[in-house]
Design a protein around this motif. Structure first.
Motif, PDB file in Angstrom:
ATOM      1  N   GLU A  73       0.832  -1.210   0.000  1.00  0.00           N
ATOM      2  CA  GLU A  73       0.000   0.000   0.000  1.00  0.00           C
ATOM      3  C   GLU A  73       0.865   1.258   0.000  1.00  0.00           C
ATOM      4  O   GLU A  73       0.486   2.271  -0.591  1.00  0.00           O
ATOM      5  N   ALA A  76       2.101   1.760  -3.445  1.00  0.00           N
ATOM      6  CA  ALA A  76       1.017   2.288  -4.282  1.00  0.00           C
ATOM      7  C   ALA A  76       0.831   3.780  -4.023  1.00  0.00           C
ATOM      8  O   ALA A  76       0.627   4.566  -4.950  1.00  0.00           O
ATOM      9  N   CYS A  77       0.888   4.154  -2.746  1.00  0.00           N
ATOM     10  CA  CYS A  77       0.709   5.570  -2.406  1.00  0.00           C
ATOM     11  C   CYS A  77       1.841   6.422  -2.982  1.00  0.00           C
ATOM     12  O   CYS A  77       1.638   7.579  -3.342  1.00  0.00           O
ATOM     13  N   PHE A  84      -2.970  -5.929 -12.982  1.00  0.00           N
ATOM     14  CA  PHE A  84      -2.828  -7.373 -12.770  1.00  0.00           C
ATOM     15  C   PHE A  84      -3.120  -8.176 -14.036  1.00  0.00           C
ATOM     16  O   PHE A  84      -4.019  -7.834 -14.813  1.00  0.00           O
ATOM     17  N   SER A 102      -9.669   3.656  -2.623  1.00  0.00           N
ATOM     18  CA  SER A 102      -8.326   3.660  -3.189  1.00  0.00           C
ATOM     19  C   SER A 102      -7.857   5.094  -3.483  1.00  0.00           C
ATOM     20  O   SER A 102      -6.768   5.502  -3.072  1.00  0.00           O
ATOM     21  N   SER A 105      -7.380   7.087  -0.280  1.00  0.00           N
ATOM     22  CA  SER A 105      -6.225   6.603   0.478  1.00  0.00           C
ATOM     23  C   SER A 105      -4.945   7.244  -0.048  1.00  0.00           C
ATOM     24  O   SER A 105      -4.091   7.706   0.728  1.00  0.00           O
ATOM     25  N   ILE A 106      -4.828   7.267  -1.352  1.00  0.00           N
ATOM     26  CA  ILE A 106      -3.628   7.825  -1.969  1.00  0.00           C
ATOM     27  C   ILE A 106      -3.602   9.354  -1.811  1.00  0.00           C
ATOM     28  O   ILE A 106      -2.555   9.949  -1.558  1.00  0.00           O
TER      29      ILE A 106
ATOM     30  N   PHE B 360      -3.872  -8.586  -1.252  1.00  0.00           N
ATOM     31  CA  PHE B 360      -2.793  -7.932  -1.986  1.00  0.00           C
ATOM     32  C   PHE B 360      -3.356  -6.986  -3.045  1.00  0.00           C
ATOM     33  O   PHE B 360      -2.835  -5.888  -3.256  1.00  0.00           O
ATOM     34  N   TYR B 361      -4.427  -7.425  -3.687  1.00  0.00           N
ATOM     35  CA  TYR B 361      -5.041  -6.580  -4.726  1.00  0.00           C
ATOM     36  C   TYR B 361      -5.445  -5.217  -4.146  1.00  0.00           C
ATOM     37  O   TYR B 361      -5.172  -4.163  -4.728  1.00  0.00           O
ATOM     38  N   LEU B 362      -6.094  -5.248  -2.985  1.00  0.00           N
ATOM     39  CA  LEU B 362      -6.536  -3.985  -2.376  1.00  0.00           C
ATOM     40  C   LEU B 362      -5.342  -3.170  -1.876  1.00  0.00           C
ATOM     41  O   LEU B 362      -5.305  -1.945  -2.024  1.00  0.00           O
ATOM     42  N   GLN B 363      -4.362  -3.860  -1.287  1.00  0.00           N
ATOM     43  CA  GLN B 363      -3.172  -3.139  -0.810  1.00  0.00           C
ATOM     44  C   GLN B 363      -2.431  -2.486  -1.972  1.00  0.00           C
ATOM     45  O   GLN B 363      -1.914  -1.378  -1.849  1.00  0.00           O
ATOM     46  N   ALA B 364      -2.406  -3.183  -3.112  1.00  0.00           N
ATOM     47  CA  ALA B 364      -1.703  -2.640  -4.282  1.00  0.00           C
ATOM     48  C   ALA B 364      -2.415  -1.415  -4.844  1.00  0.00           C
ATOM     49  O   ALA B 364      -1.915  -0.772  -5.765  1.00  0.00           O
ATOM     50  N   ARG B 365      -3.592  -1.114  -4.279  1.00  0.00           N
ATOM     51  CA  ARG B 365      -4.297   0.106  -4.685  1.00  0.00           C
ATOM     52  C   ARG B 365      -4.248   1.156  -3.587  1.00  0.00           C
ATOM     53  O   ARG B 365      -5.075   2.070  -3.529  1.00  0.00           O
ATOM     54  N   GLY B 366      -3.351   0.965  -2.628  1.00  0.00           N
ATOM     55  CA  GLY B 366      -3.129   1.994  -1.605  1.00  0.00           C
ATOM     56  C   GLY B 366      -3.956   1.833  -0.347  1.00  0.00           C
ATOM     57  O   GLY B 366      -3.910   2.692   0.532  1.00  0.00           O
ATOM     58  N   ILE B 367      -4.731   0.743  -0.258  1.00  0.00           N
ATOM     59  CA  ILE B 367      -5.599   0.555   0.918  1.00  0.00           C
ATOM     60  C   ILE B 367      -4.817  -0.239   1.970  1.00  0.00           C
ATOM     61  O   ILE B 367      -4.272  -1.308   1.653  1.00  0.00           O
ATOM     62  N   ASN B 368      -4.758   0.272   3.207  1.00  0.00           N
ATOM     63  CA  ASN B 368      -3.913  -0.406   4.199  1.00  0.00           C
ATOM     64  C   ASN B 368      -4.514  -1.751   4.621  1.00  0.00           C
ATOM     65  O   ASN B 368      -5.689  -2.031   4.408  1.00  0.00           O
ATOM     66  N   LEU B 369      -3.655  -2.562   5.243  1.00  0.00           N
ATOM     67  CA  LEU B 369      -4.008  -3.957   5.501  1.00  0.00           C
ATOM     68  C   LEU B 369      -5.301  -4.105   6.302  1.00  0.00           C
ATOM     69  O   LEU B 369      -6.176  -4.904   5.955  1.00  0.00           O
TER      70      LEU B 369
END
Lengths: 245, 408
Positions: A73, A76-77, A84, A102, A105-106, B360-369
């Protein structure tokens, strides 16, 4: 902008990437081609922070900072975006709600205020038009019941909305018809500029007809065995990988 | 019946406390439920339906009776289960029907936007309501204009609901009733429910328990031709729940049962479902989702029995469960017992942790765990929450959020 220095990585104790180095300058498009099992998707996963993979050596320098130990995350930020190869479906998580979470968050990471619902819808709809995406998909579960083409368009929509600095397209062209591939390429080309860089992982030269690369690398057995310009992709399309051995 | 009429004729509006205490006939009903429980044999581990249940506390349980509730207590009860009073048409507190807004006795004027009723029946309507929902069928010719939401607040530990929808005389008596029982916080409820739906009648039935309460529920249903029953079992705030539901599905009738089991701490939630198809072309659905945390334990045992006399049956069961800790437990057992070929039956069950790829998909978009986990869990639960009538869905989402699954 983004440098990979002597990167080695693997999964379950097996080394897949062997001392890879790349230097991607702002605004450049690097294509990664290679036979099945050569480590292309592993590389995409390692850059984006997938903890299925273990980095055993090397550096991932993003704007001068080594990001290899950061959570996905945070990467990504900072501006790393992975489109994918197989986007995950999550039933019950509304696509619009996901995009909102999303984007905001960023924005929060960047010290910006969250977008309100009106601005958010306006932003998303304007991006959807660029890739000719059906607005109804916003109200569905995240990739839930989406066709292959719809999933890939959704990936590109996210990319357009998040405006990352480094985009990794992991076989985004796989399973797409010609129109869908063109729509994906249109999306990518819409945000190409002299500051944003791309790593395009692909098996086929056709996508590179639409997204012209500056550099083409051939990855084989976890190593970059050759680099060149667009003509290298044309040669691979014509002759395959046999001549490399 | 004479006693009921006498009750309705008396003026009990002035003294609110008096108004909210038990009517005499209601005490009889609760006593019946008490006697029924006591006449049942004490369950043991050898009883299939109690096999996974922690039985230690039952023998030592003191069935404390809260005899009086005042107006403030009613508000507190409703708040404790997060129910918006504006959505309630009829509120029944320990056997008395009151206006949910002012807790005064209901009158027909309060319900004029809900139902139509011939003038000559209006005087007897509330007797009918009491009689119909808590005793036996009364044949009145009234129609509901929309969903009628009836909430039962129960502070007595023993309850018996007898819901009979009769269409022999009236036309479509109840188009969709949502019947909700709310259990007093930290209390133990022994709830017996009998529902009988005659031809084409419809009922939505739900029991909501307040935080840290305990519940033993036995639900028996008989569905007539083309009747439709929906049962929502969402007692996830309770600390201990054992629910058994036995449903007989009539010709072309349908039953849709769904529930959320969200045990945390050392909480226990057990659903034992038996659906019997013994007439042609019946439809049944069972959809139960569990998320267990800490030392929580969830049990789903769903059974669909299709007799040889039930060709054209369509029966489906679905049970999915997420385990969020090392010490939680999930027992899932969907069963089909089929005596005839001409049927469609499906069952499916899965138990596992949160999908790492989805995280992982959501984290890879900037959303924390943490937010990513909550988003996935909420999405998982949403599949069942969507089965609720629309106006209750948001309330349920709020309850789920209060229970600990809220994505920021």
């Amino acid at each position: 902008m983004f440098k990979i220095n002597n990167l080695s990585a693997g999964i379950g104790g097996k080394t897949i990437l062997k001392e890879i180095s790349l230097d991607i300058k702002p605004g450049q498009v690097h294509a990664i081609m290679g036979p099945n099992g050569s480590g292309k998707s592993t590389m995409a996963g390692v850059i984006s922070g997938n903890d299925n993979y273990e980095v055993t050596a090397g550096e991932l320098l993003f704007d001068g900072k080594d990001i290899k130990d950061l959570d996905p995350e945070e990467r990504a930020c900072m501006g790393v975006f992975l489109a994918f190869q197989y986007p995950v479906s999550i039933a019950g998580v509304n696509n619009m709600v996901f995009l909102q979470a999303s984007i905001n968050s960023i924005r929060k990471y960047k010290g910006l205020p969250p977008l309100d619902a009106f601005d958010l819808i306006e932003l998303i709809k304007s991006k959807m038009k660029l890739i000719n995406m059906n607005p109804d998909l916003l109200q569905r579960g995240l990739n839930d019941g989406f066709s292959g083409g719809e999933k890939k368009r959704n990936e590109i929509l996210q990319m357009l909305c998040l405006e990352p600095k480094l985009v990794i397209l992991d076989e985004t062209d796989s399973g797409l018809d010609i129109d869908a591939m063109k729509a994906v390429a249109d999306g990518v080309n819409a945000i190409r500029d002299d500051q944003r860089s791309f790593i395009v992982v692909t098996h086929y030269q056709r996508l590179l007809d639409y997204i012209k690369p500056d550099v083409v690398h051939i990855l084989k057995d976890g190593e970059i065995v050759m680099s060149g310009d667009y003509k290298l992709a044309l040669k691979l399309e014509k002759e395959g990988y046999g001549w490399l051995s | 019946m004479a006693k009921l009429v006498q009750l309705a004729d008396s003026n009990f509006l002035n003294d609110l406390d008096q108004h909210l205490s038990h009517p005499a006939w209601y005490a009889k009903v609760t006593k019946l439920a008490d006697q029924y429980l006591n006449s049942s044999s004490v369950p043991g581990k050898k009883d299939e339906q109690w096999r996974y249940t922690n039985l230690k506390w039952i023998n030592g349980t003191r069935w404390t009776n809260v005899t009086k509730v005042n107006s403030g207590k009613v508000d507190q009860l409703l708040q404790s289960v997060n129910i918006d009073q504006n959505t309630i048409d009829l509120l029944c507190v320990n056997g008395r029907f009151v206006n949910p807004k002012n807790h005064q006795d209901v009158c027909f004027e309060d319900l004029k936007d809900v139902m139509t009723l011939p003038q000559d029946h209006q005087m007897n309507f509330f007797d009918g309501v009491r009689y119909r929902w808590l005793h036996d069928a009364l044949q009145l010719n009234f129609n509901l204009k929309r969903h009628c939401h009836v909430v039962f607040l129960a502070t007595d530990p023993h309850q018996w609901h007898n819901v009979i929808l009769n269409t022999k005389v009236s036309q479509a008596i109840a188009d969709n009733m949502l019947n909700i029982s709310v259990v007093y916080p930290q209390s133990t409820l022994n709830l017996e429910v009998d529902t009988q739906l005659d031809q084409t009648s419809e009922l939505n039935y739900m029991v909501w328990t307040a935080p840290d309460s305990k519940l033993i529920l036995r639900h028996r249903s008989q569905l007539g031709k083309e009747a439709r029953l929906k049962v929502f079992l969402y007692n996830f705030e309770a600390s201990w729940v054992h629910e058994t539901c036995h449903v007989h599905v009539g010709e072309k009738a349908s039953v849709d049962m769904s529930g959320l089991l969200l045990p945390c701490k050392s909480h226990f939630d057990d659903k034992e479902i038996d659906v019997v198809h013994d007439s042609p072309k019946g439809i049944s659905r069972q959809q139960f989702y569990s998320v267990a945390r800490d030392k929580g334990k969830a049990v789903f045992h769903g059974k669909a029995i299709v007799k040889a006399t039930a060709p054209g049956t369509d029966a489906r069961q679905l049970a999915h469960a997420l385990m969020l800790s090392d010490q939680c437990q999930i027992f899932s057992r969907p069963e089909l017992e089929i005596d005839i070929d001409d049927v469609q039956c499906q069952h499916g069950s899965s138990v596992g942790q949160i999908d790492k790829n989805a995280l992982f998909y959501l984290q890879a978009r900037g959303i924390n765990l943490e937010d990513a986990k909550n988003m996935i869990i909420k999405g998982f639960l949403e599949e069942v929450i969507r089965k609720l009538p629309p106006m209750w869905q948001e309330t349920m989402r709020n309850r789920v959020a209060i229970h600990g699954f809220s994505a920021k």
